[in-house]
Motif scaffolding. Structure first.
Motif, PDB file in Angstrom:
ATOM      1  N   TYR A  14     -10.051  11.816  -8.737  1.00 38.24           N
ATOM      2  CA  TYR A  14     -10.568  13.135  -9.112  1.00 38.24           C
ATOM      3  C   TYR A  14     -12.070  13.034  -9.346  1.00 38.24           C
ATOM      4  CZ  TYR A  14      -5.583  13.482  -9.923  1.00 38.24           C
ATOM      5  OH  TYR A  14      -4.219  13.435  -9.760  1.00 38.24           O
ATOM      6  N   ALA A  19      -8.247   7.153  -9.187  1.00 40.17           N
ATOM      7  CA  ALA A  19      -7.142   7.032 -10.143  1.00 40.17           C
ATOM      8  C   ALA A  19      -6.095   6.064  -9.594  1.00 40.17           C
ATOM      9  CB  ALA A  19      -6.516   8.395 -10.411  1.00 40.17           C
ATOM     10  N   ASN A  39       3.187   6.251 -18.109  1.00 44.85           N
ATOM     11  CA  ASN A  39       2.323   7.441 -18.058  1.00 44.85           C
ATOM     12  C   ASN A  39       0.912   7.059 -17.664  1.00 44.85           C
ATOM     13  OD1 ASN A  39       4.362   9.080 -18.836  1.00 44.85           O
ATOM     14  ND2 ASN A  39       3.741   9.201 -20.991  1.00 44.85           N
ATOM     15  N   GLY A  40       0.347   7.856 -16.768  1.00 45.99           N
ATOM     16  CA  GLY A  40      -1.035   7.624 -16.378  1.00 45.99           C
ATOM     17  C   GLY A  40      -1.215   6.524 -15.348  1.00 45.99           C
ATOM     18  N   ALA A  41      -0.110   5.951 -14.851  1.00 46.02           N
ATOM     19  CA  ALA A  41      -0.221   4.841 -13.891  1.00 46.02           C
ATOM     20  C   ALA A  41      -0.719   5.303 -12.525  1.00 46.02           C
ATOM     21  CB  ALA A  41       1.130   4.146 -13.738  1.00 46.02           C
ATOM     22  N   GLY A  42      -0.532   6.607 -12.235  1.00 46.94           N
ATOM     23  CA  GLY A  42      -1.021   7.118 -10.961  1.00 46.94           C
ATOM     24  C   GLY A  42       0.078   7.612 -10.026  1.00 46.94           C
ATOM     25  N   LYS A  43       1.280   7.827 -10.555  1.00 44.90           N
ATOM     26  CA  LYS A  43       2.403   8.233  -9.709  1.00 44.90           C
ATOM     27  C   LYS A  43       2.166   9.634  -9.123  1.00 44.90           C
ATOM     28  CE  LYS A  43       5.254   7.852 -13.186  1.00 44.90           C
ATOM     29  NZ  LYS A  43       4.285   7.455 -14.269  1.00 44.90           N
ATOM     30  N   THR A  44       1.790  10.565  -9.991  1.00 41.41           N
ATOM     31  CA  THR A  44       1.574  11.938  -9.526  1.00 41.41           C
ATOM     32  C   THR A  44       0.402  11.995  -8.548  1.00 41.41           C
ATOM     33  OG1 THR A  44       2.481  12.833 -11.562  1.00 41.41           O
ATOM     34  CG2 THR A  44       1.079  14.298 -10.297  1.00 41.41           C
ATOM     35  N   THR A  45      -0.630  11.247  -8.843  1.00 37.35           N
ATOM     36  CA  THR A  45      -1.794  11.218  -7.940  1.00 37.35           C
ATOM     37  C   THR A  45      -1.373  10.704  -6.562  1.00 37.35           C
ATOM     38  OG1 THR A  45      -3.225  10.801  -9.836  1.00 37.35           O
ATOM     39  CG2 THR A  45      -4.133  10.304  -7.658  1.00 37.35           C
ATOM     40  N   GLU A 155       9.151  13.717 -10.905  1.00 37.12           N
ATOM     41  CA  GLU A 155       9.768  13.805 -12.231  1.00 37.12           C
ATOM     42  C   GLU A 155      10.620  15.035 -12.412  1.00 37.12           C
ATOM     43  OE1 GLU A 155       7.752  12.558 -15.742  1.00 37.12           O
ATOM     44  OE2 GLU A 155       6.239  11.533 -14.559  1.00 37.12           O
TER      45      GLU A 155
HETATM   46  P1  ATP Z   1       2.406  10.779 -15.856  1.00 36.36           P
HETATM   47  O1  ATP Z   1       3.749  10.148 -15.826  1.00 36.36           O
HETATM   48  O2  ATP Z   1       1.818  10.862 -17.222  1.00 36.36           O
HETATM   49  O3  ATP Z   1       2.285  12.047 -15.078  1.00 36.36           O
HETATM   50  P2  ATP Z   1       1.242   9.392 -13.626  1.00 36.36           P
HETATM   51  O4  ATP Z   1       1.684   7.993 -13.368  1.00 36.36           O
HETATM   52  O5  ATP Z   1       1.824  10.454 -12.788  1.00 36.36           O
HETATM   53  O6  ATP Z   1       1.439   9.707 -15.145  1.00 36.36           O
HETATM   54  P3  ATP Z   1      -1.297  10.460 -12.883  1.00 36.36           P
HETATM   55  O7  ATP Z   1      -0.934  11.809 -13.396  1.00 36.36           O
HETATM   56  O8  ATP Z   1      -1.343  10.265 -11.413  1.00 36.36           O
HETATM   57  O9  ATP Z   1      -0.322   9.369 -13.516  1.00 36.36           O
HETATM   58  O10 ATP Z   1      -2.680  10.022 -13.542  1.00 36.36           O
HETATM   59  C1  ATP Z   1      -3.404   8.888 -13.122  1.00 36.36           C
HETATM   60  C2  ATP Z   1      -4.796   8.957 -13.738  1.00 36.36           C
HETATM   61  O11 ATP Z   1      -5.508  10.064 -13.203  1.00 36.36           O
HETATM   62  C3  ATP Z   1      -4.787   9.145 -15.250  1.00 36.36           C
HETATM   63  O12 ATP Z   1      -5.813   8.346 -15.782  1.00 36.36           O
HETATM   64  C4  ATP Z   1      -5.094  10.610 -15.423  1.00 36.36           C
HETATM   65  O13 ATP Z   1      -5.795  10.837 -16.637  1.00 36.36           O
HETATM   66  C5  ATP Z   1      -5.978  10.922 -14.235  1.00 36.36           C
HETATM   67  N1  ATP Z   1      -5.827  12.314 -13.813  1.00 36.36           N
HETATM   68  C6  ATP Z   1      -4.657  12.927 -13.455  1.00 36.36           C
HETATM   69  N2  ATP Z   1      -4.875  14.207 -13.087  1.00 36.36           N
HETATM   70  C7  ATP Z   1      -6.214  14.413 -13.198  1.00 36.36           C
HETATM   71  C8  ATP Z   1      -7.078  15.534 -12.963  1.00 36.36           C
HETATM   72  N3  ATP Z   1      -6.598  16.703 -12.510  1.00 36.36           N
HETATM   73  N4  ATP Z   1      -8.401  15.361 -13.200  1.00 36.36           N
HETATM   74  C9  ATP Z   1      -8.894  14.197 -13.644  1.00 36.36           C
HETATM   75  N5  ATP Z   1      -8.148  13.102 -13.882  1.00 36.36           N
HETATM   76  C10 ATP Z   1      -6.814  13.196 -13.672  1.00 36.36           C
END
Ligand code: ATP
Length: 232
Positions: A14, A19, A39-45, A155
Protein backbone atom coordinates in the motif's frame (compact mmCIF):
# COMPACT_ATOMS: atom_id res chain seq x y z
CA UNK A 1 -4.66 -31.02 -12.81
CA UNK A 2 -4.53 -27.83 -14.79
CA UNK A 3 -2.91 -24.79 -13.22
CA UNK A 4 -5.55 -22.08 -12.80
CA UNK A 5 -3.87 -19.35 -10.80
CA UNK A 6 -0.22 -18.52 -10.34
CA UNK A 7 1.68 -15.86 -8.39
CA UNK A 8 5.39 -15.50 -9.17
CA UNK A 9 7.72 -13.49 -6.95
CA UNK A 10 4.93 -11.09 -6.06
CA UNK A 11 5.66 -8.09 -3.88
CA UNK A 12 2.63 -5.95 -3.13
CA UNK A 13 1.50 -3.39 -0.61
CA UNK A 14 0.00 0.00 0.00
CA UNK A 15 1.24 3.47 -0.93
CA UNK A 16 4.51 2.04 -2.19
CA UNK A 17 5.26 0.17 1.01
CA UNK A 18 5.42 -3.63 0.60
CA UNK A 19 3.12 -5.68 2.83
CA UNK A 20 3.99 -9.01 1.19
CA UNK A 21 7.26 -9.95 -0.50
CA UNK A 22 8.35 -12.56 -2.99
CA UNK A 23 5.14 -14.58 -2.86
CA UNK A 24 5.05 -17.63 -5.12
CA UNK A 25 2.09 -19.97 -5.18
CA UNK A 26 -0.23 -21.75 -7.56
CA UNK A 27 -3.70 -23.25 -7.48
CA UNK A 28 -4.80 -26.05 -9.81
CA UNK A 29 -8.34 -26.99 -10.81
CA UNK A 30 -10.12 -28.86 -8.05
CA UNK A 31 -7.37 -27.98 -5.60
CA UNK A 32 -7.77 -26.15 -2.30
CA UNK A 33 -4.76 -24.17 -1.12
CA UNK A 34 -5.11 -22.83 2.42
CA UNK A 35 -3.35 -19.59 3.29
CA UNK A 36 -2.59 -19.43 7.00
CA UNK A 37 -0.78 -16.98 9.25
CA UNK A 38 -1.29 -14.61 12.15
CA UNK A 39 -3.08 -11.26 11.93
CA UNK A 40 -1.25 -8.83 9.72
CA UNK A 41 0.84 -11.54 8.04
CA UNK A 42 -0.36 -10.46 4.61
CA UNK A 43 -3.05 -13.01 3.73
CA UNK A 44 -5.67 -10.48 2.64
CA UNK A 45 -3.09 -8.48 0.71
CA UNK A 46 -2.04 -11.64 -1.16
CA UNK A 47 -5.66 -12.52 -1.89
CA UNK A 48 -6.45 -9.01 -3.14
CA UNK A 49 -3.43 -9.16 -5.40
CA UNK A 50 -4.51 -12.57 -6.71
CA UNK A 51 -7.94 -11.09 -7.44
CA UNK A 52 -6.51 -8.15 -9.37
CA UNK A 53 -7.71 -5.57 -6.84
CA UNK A 54 -4.12 -4.68 -5.95
CA UNK A 55 -1.45 -4.48 -8.63
CA UNK A 56 1.85 -6.10 -7.68
CA UNK A 57 4.80 -3.74 -7.25
CA UNK A 58 6.98 -6.48 -8.72
CA UNK A 59 6.28 -10.03 -9.84
CA UNK A 60 3.38 -11.41 -11.83
CA UNK A 61 -0.07 -12.87 -11.32
CA UNK A 62 -1.60 -15.04 -14.01
CA UNK A 63 -4.94 -16.78 -14.26
CA UNK A 64 -5.75 -19.53 -16.75
CA UNK A 65 -2.32 -19.21 -18.31
CA UNK A 66 -2.39 -15.49 -19.05
CA UNK A 67 -1.60 -12.35 -17.09
CA UNK A 68 -4.45 -10.92 -15.05
CA UNK A 69 -6.56 -8.42 -16.91
CA UNK A 70 -6.73 -4.87 -15.66
CA UNK A 71 -10.45 -4.77 -15.02
CA UNK A 72 -11.99 -6.89 -12.28
CA UNK A 73 -15.07 -7.74 -14.36
CA UNK A 74 -12.85 -9.17 -17.09
CA UNK A 75 -11.16 -11.46 -14.59
CA UNK A 76 -14.51 -12.38 -13.07
CA UNK A 77 -15.91 -13.19 -16.49
CA UNK A 78 -12.90 -15.42 -17.13
CA UNK A 79 -13.81 -17.27 -13.93
CA UNK A 80 -11.65 -15.72 -11.19
CA UNK A 81 -14.07 -14.80 -8.45
CA UNK A 82 -13.50 -13.24 -5.05
CA UNK A 83 -16.26 -14.53 -2.77
CA UNK A 84 -17.76 -11.50 -1.14
CA UNK A 85 -18.57 -11.77 2.52
CA UNK A 86 -22.19 -11.67 3.56
CA UNK A 87 -22.45 -8.00 2.70
CA UNK A 88 -23.23 -9.23 -0.82
CA UNK A 89 -26.47 -10.73 0.45
CA UNK A 90 -29.58 -8.51 0.33
CA UNK A 91 -31.28 -8.70 3.73
CA UNK A 92 -34.70 -7.47 2.69
CA UNK A 93 -34.96 -10.13 -0.04
CA UNK A 94 -35.68 -13.83 0.38
CA UNK A 95 -33.14 -16.53 -0.36
CA UNK A 96 -34.99 -17.30 -3.61
CA UNK A 97 -34.94 -13.63 -4.66
CA UNK A 98 -31.24 -13.32 -3.87
CA UNK A 99 -30.47 -16.38 -5.96
CA UNK A 100 -32.74 -15.23 -8.78
CA UNK A 101 -30.82 -11.96 -8.99
CA UNK A 102 -27.57 -13.92 -9.34
CA UNK A 103 -28.92 -16.24 -12.04
CA UNK A 104 -27.76 -16.30 -15.64
CA UNK A 105 -28.86 -18.21 -18.65
CA UNK A 106 -27.81 -21.89 -18.45
CA UNK A 107 -26.64 -21.52 -14.89
CA UNK A 108 -26.20 -24.48 -12.60
CA UNK A 109 -28.40 -23.41 -9.71
CA UNK A 110 -29.88 -26.89 -9.22
CA UNK A 111 -26.45 -28.47 -8.90
CA UNK A 112 -25.34 -25.70 -6.54
CA UNK A 113 -28.37 -26.25 -4.34
CA UNK A 114 -27.52 -29.95 -4.19
CA UNK A 115 -24.38 -28.82 -2.36
CA UNK A 116 -26.36 -26.68 0.07
CA UNK A 117 -29.56 -28.61 0.79
CA UNK A 118 -30.19 -26.35 3.80
CA UNK A 119 -30.75 -23.44 1.40
CA UNK A 120 -33.54 -25.33 -0.37
CA UNK A 121 -35.42 -25.40 2.92
CA UNK A 122 -34.96 -21.64 3.39
CA UNK A 123 -36.01 -20.40 -0.05
CA UNK A 124 -38.89 -18.27 1.22
CA UNK A 125 -37.06 -16.76 4.16
CA UNK A 126 -35.85 -13.18 4.23
CA UNK A 127 -32.06 -13.11 4.40
CA UNK A 128 -32.05 -10.72 7.33
CA UNK A 129 -33.51 -13.59 9.34
CA UNK A 130 -30.85 -16.14 8.36
CA UNK A 131 -28.02 -17.11 10.69
CA UNK A 132 -24.50 -15.92 9.84
CA UNK A 133 -23.60 -19.40 8.58
CA UNK A 134 -26.69 -19.56 6.36
CA UNK A 135 -25.92 -16.12 4.91
CA UNK A 136 -22.40 -17.24 4.14
CA UNK A 137 -23.76 -20.36 2.45
CA UNK A 138 -25.93 -18.12 0.30
CA UNK A 139 -22.95 -15.89 -0.57
CA UNK A 140 -21.06 -19.00 -1.72
CA UNK A 141 -24.04 -20.28 -3.69
CA UNK A 142 -24.41 -16.90 -5.42
CA UNK A 143 -20.75 -17.00 -6.42
CA UNK A 144 -21.05 -20.58 -7.68
CA UNK A 145 -23.95 -20.08 -10.07
CA UNK A 146 -21.58 -18.07 -12.23
CA UNK A 147 -19.52 -21.23 -12.80
CA UNK A 148 -16.24 -19.83 -11.49
CA UNK A 149 -13.00 -21.70 -12.15
CA UNK A 150 -11.14 -20.18 -9.20
CA UNK A 151 -12.66 -18.95 -5.95
CA UNK A 152 -10.72 -16.65 -3.64
CA UNK A 153 -12.20 -16.88 -0.16
CA UNK A 154 -11.18 -14.52 2.64
CA UNK A 155 -11.94 -15.58 6.21
CA UNK A 156 -15.40 -16.74 5.52
CA UNK A 157 -15.69 -17.94 9.08
CA UNK A 158 -15.10 -14.53 10.63
CA UNK A 159 -17.76 -13.89 13.22
CA UNK A 160 -19.34 -17.32 12.79
CA UNK A 161 -19.87 -19.81 15.60
CA UNK A 162 -17.38 -22.70 15.43
CA UNK A 163 -20.24 -25.11 14.76
CA UNK A 164 -21.26 -23.06 11.71
CA UNK A 165 -17.67 -23.10 10.42
CA UNK A 166 -17.59 -26.86 10.85
CA UNK A 167 -20.71 -27.13 8.74
CA UNK A 168 -19.51 -24.72 6.06
CA UNK A 169 -15.92 -25.76 5.32
CA UNK A 170 -16.73 -29.28 4.08
CA UNK A 171 -18.99 -27.72 1.46
CA UNK A 172 -15.92 -25.93 0.08
CA UNK A 173 -14.22 -29.31 -0.31
CA UNK A 174 -17.36 -30.61 -1.99
CA UNK A 175 -17.57 -27.71 -4.44
CA UNK A 176 -13.90 -28.05 -5.39
CA UNK A 177 -14.45 -31.75 -6.08
CA UNK A 178 -17.83 -31.43 -7.78
CA UNK A 179 -17.12 -28.42 -9.99
CA UNK A 180 -13.30 -28.74 -10.33
CA UNK A 181 -12.99 -25.26 -8.91
CA UNK A 182 -9.58 -24.18 -7.61
CA UNK A 183 -9.78 -22.47 -4.22
CA UNK A 184 -7.40 -20.13 -2.45
CA UNK A 185 -8.72 -20.08 1.09
CA UNK A 186 -7.76 -17.69 3.89
CA UNK A 187 -8.90 -19.21 7.14
CA UNK A 188 -8.18 -18.69 10.82
CA UNK A 189 -9.27 -22.16 11.90
CA UNK A 190 -6.01 -23.92 11.14
CA UNK A 191 -7.08 -27.50 11.77
CA UNK A 192 -10.34 -27.20 9.88
CA UNK A 193 -8.60 -25.50 6.97
CA UNK A 194 -5.91 -28.18 6.81
CA UNK A 195 -8.55 -30.90 6.99
CA UNK A 196 -10.17 -29.79 3.72
CA UNK A 197 -7.11 -28.36 1.89
CA UNK A 198 -4.74 -30.15 -0.45
CA UNK A 199 -1.83 -27.83 0.23
CA UNK A 200 -1.14 -24.93 2.54
CA UNK A 201 1.16 -21.94 2.80
CA UNK A 202 1.93 -20.14 6.04
CA UNK A 203 2.69 -16.44 5.89
CA UNK A 204 4.56 -14.48 8.49
CA UNK A 205 5.57 -10.84 8.25
CA UNK A 206 4.58 -10.80 4.59
CA UNK A 207 6.62 -13.81 3.50
CA UNK A 208 5.82 -17.47 2.91
CA UNK A 209 7.68 -19.24 5.70
CA UNK A 210 6.25 -22.74 5.29
CA UNK A 211 4.52 -24.61 2.51
CA UNK A 212 3.55 -28.23 1.95
CA UNK A 213 0.80 -30.80 1.56
CA UNK A 214 -1.98 -30.13 4.06
CA UNK A 215 -1.79 -33.69 5.42
CA UNK A 216 1.90 -33.26 6.20
CA UNK A 217 1.36 -29.92 7.93
CA UNK A 218 -1.47 -31.44 9.94
CA UNK A 219 0.83 -34.18 11.11
CA UNK A 220 3.55 -31.70 12.07
CA UNK A 221 1.81 -29.16 14.24
CA UNK A 222 5.11 -28.00 15.72
CA UNK A 223 6.38 -26.83 12.36
CA UNK A 224 3.13 -24.94 11.76
CA UNK A 225 3.19 -23.34 15.20
CA UNK A 226 6.80 -22.32 14.73
CA UNK A 227 6.05 -20.78 11.34
CA UNK A 228 2.90 -19.15 12.68
CA UNK A 229 4.39 -17.52 15.70
CA UNK A 230 7.69 -16.82 14.06
CA UNK A 231 10.82 -18.55 15.10
CA UNK A 232 12.34 -16.35 12.40
P1 ATP B 1 -5.71 -10.17 9.13
O1 ATP B 1 -5.92 -11.60 9.45
O2 ATP B 1 -5.58 -9.30 10.33
O3 ATP B 1 -6.64 -9.62 8.09
P2 ATP B 1 -3.73 -10.48 7.08
O4 ATP B 1 -2.78 -11.63 7.19
O5 ATP B 1 -4.86 -10.63 6.14
O6 ATP B 1 -4.23 -10.10 8.51
P3 ATP B 1 -3.16 -8.04 5.72
O7 ATP B 1 -4.53 -7.52 5.99
O8 ATP B 1 -2.85 -8.47 4.33
O9 ATP B 1 -2.84 -9.24 6.72
O10 ATP B 1 -2.10 -6.96 6.22
C1 ATP B 1 -0.73 -7.05 5.93
C2 ATP B 1 -0.08 -5.72 6.28
O11 ATP B 1 -0.56 -4.70 5.42
C3 ATP B 1 -0.37 -5.25 7.70
O12 ATP B 1 0.81 -4.68 8.21
C4 ATP B 1 -1.44 -4.20 7.51
O13 ATP B 1 -1.35 -3.21 8.52
C5 ATP B 1 -1.11 -3.62 6.16
N1 ATP B 1 -2.32 -3.13 5.48
C6 ATP B 1 -3.44 -3.87 5.20
N2 ATP B 1 -4.35 -3.13 4.54
C7 ATP B 1 -3.80 -1.90 4.39
C8 ATP B 1 -4.24 -0.67 3.78
N3 ATP B 1 -5.44 -0.58 3.18
N4 ATP B 1 -3.40 0.39 3.83
C9 ATP B 1 -2.20 0.31 4.42
N5 ATP B 1 -1.71 -0.81 5.00
C10 ATP B 1 -2.50 -1.91 5.00
Amino acid sequence: MTEMLRLDAVTAGYAGIPAVRDIGLSVASGEIVAMLGPNGAGKTTTLRTAAGILTPMTGTVSAFGRPLRRRLEQNARAGLVLVPDTRGVFHSLTVRENLTLARRRNDNLDEVLDLFPALRELMGRRCGRLSGGEQQMLALAKALVHRPRVLLIDEMSMGLAPVAVQALLPSIRALADRFSVGVLLVEQHIDLALSIADRAVVLHHGRIVLTGPAAELRADRNAVAEAYFGAS
